[in-house]
Scaffold this motif. Structure first.
Motif, mmCIF file in Angstrom:
data_model
loop_
_atom_site.group_PDB
_atom_site.id
_atom_site.type_symbol
_atom_site.label_atom_id
_atom_site.label_comp_id
_atom_site.label_asym_id
_atom_site.label_seq_id
_atom_site.Cartn_x
_atom_site.Cartn_y
_atom_site.Cartn_z
ATOM 1 N N ALA A 75 10.959 -6.065 -4.414
ATOM 2 C CA ALA A 75 10.884 -5.323 -3.093
ATOM 3 C C ALA A 75 9.539 -4.519 -2.973
ATOM 4 N N LEU A 76 9.289 -3.824 -3.887
ATOM 5 C CA LEU A 76 7.956 -3.119 -4.171
ATOM 6 C C LEU A 76 6.736 -4.037 -4.137
ATOM 7 N N ARG A 77 6.783 -5.160 -4.934
ATOM 8 C CA ARG A 77 5.956 -6.059 -4.920
ATOM 9 C C ARG A 77 5.520 -6.795 -3.784
ATOM 10 N N ARG A 78 6.618 -6.937 -2.984
ATOM 11 C CA ARG A 78 6.498 -7.400 -1.689
ATOM 12 C C ARG A 78 5.839 -6.502 -0.556
ATOM 13 N N LEU A 83 0.865 -4.529 1.919
ATOM 14 C CA LEU A 83 -0.064 -3.382 2.310
ATOM 15 C C LEU A 83 -1.562 -3.672 1.919
ATOM 16 N N ARG A 84 -1.781 -4.568 0.814
ATOM 17 C CA ARG A 84 -2.911 -5.024 0.493
ATOM 18 C C ARG A 84 -3.475 -6.005 1.440
ATOM 19 N N VAL A 89 -7.180 -6.712 6.403
ATOM 20 C CA VAL A 89 -7.282 -6.725 7.753
ATOM 21 C C VAL A 89 -8.224 -5.542 8.304
ATOM 22 N N LEU A 90 -7.978 -4.374 7.900
ATOM 23 C CA LEU A 90 -8.642 -3.611 8.398
ATOM 24 C C LEU A 90 -10.002 -3.367 8.038
ATOM 25 N N LYS A 91 -10.327 -3.807 6.932
ATOM 26 C CA LYS A 91 -11.679 -3.854 6.275
ATOM 27 C C LYS A 91 -12.561 -4.783 6.935
#
Length: 102
Positions: A75-78, A83-84, A89-91
């Motif tokens: 779950a943390l990897r997903r 988030l990455r 997208v924000l960049k």
């Protein structure tokens, strides 16, 4: 000649936790070997060995990640991957709007 020695790939199957627990219990009793249990239930020996190992980890008899820890890690990897992607997208958006304002 091509079919000699090559087995057809078996479709991926999923099993309930209860079924896996029963198989592990049969293996732990010692009446039959892991290979025999696997053959009796038309399972792969590797899968049954993995289930037995994971049950030993979950019971604290062996070092490794418990099933709960494995689920949490997945779950943390997903979440990390998502988030990455959001940051990427924000960049891109920042670069786009920086060009527009010049």
């Amino acid at each position: 000649m091509e079919s000699m020695g090559k087995k057809k790939a078996r479709p991926r199957r999923s099993f309930t936790l209860e079924f896996k627990a029963e198989i592990v219990e049969l293996c732990r009793r010692g009446d039959r070997s892991v290979g025999q249990v696997a053959r009796d239930f038309d399972l792969t020996e590797t899968a049954v060995r993995d289930w037995v190992k994971q049950a030993a980890v979950d019971a604290g008899e062996r070092d490794g990640l418990t099933s709960g820890e494995r689920e949490e890690l997945a779950a943390l990897r997903r979440e990390n991957r998502r988030l990455r992607e959001d940051v990427e997208v924000l960049k891109r958006a920042t670069a786009f709007f920086a060009k527009e304002t010049r």
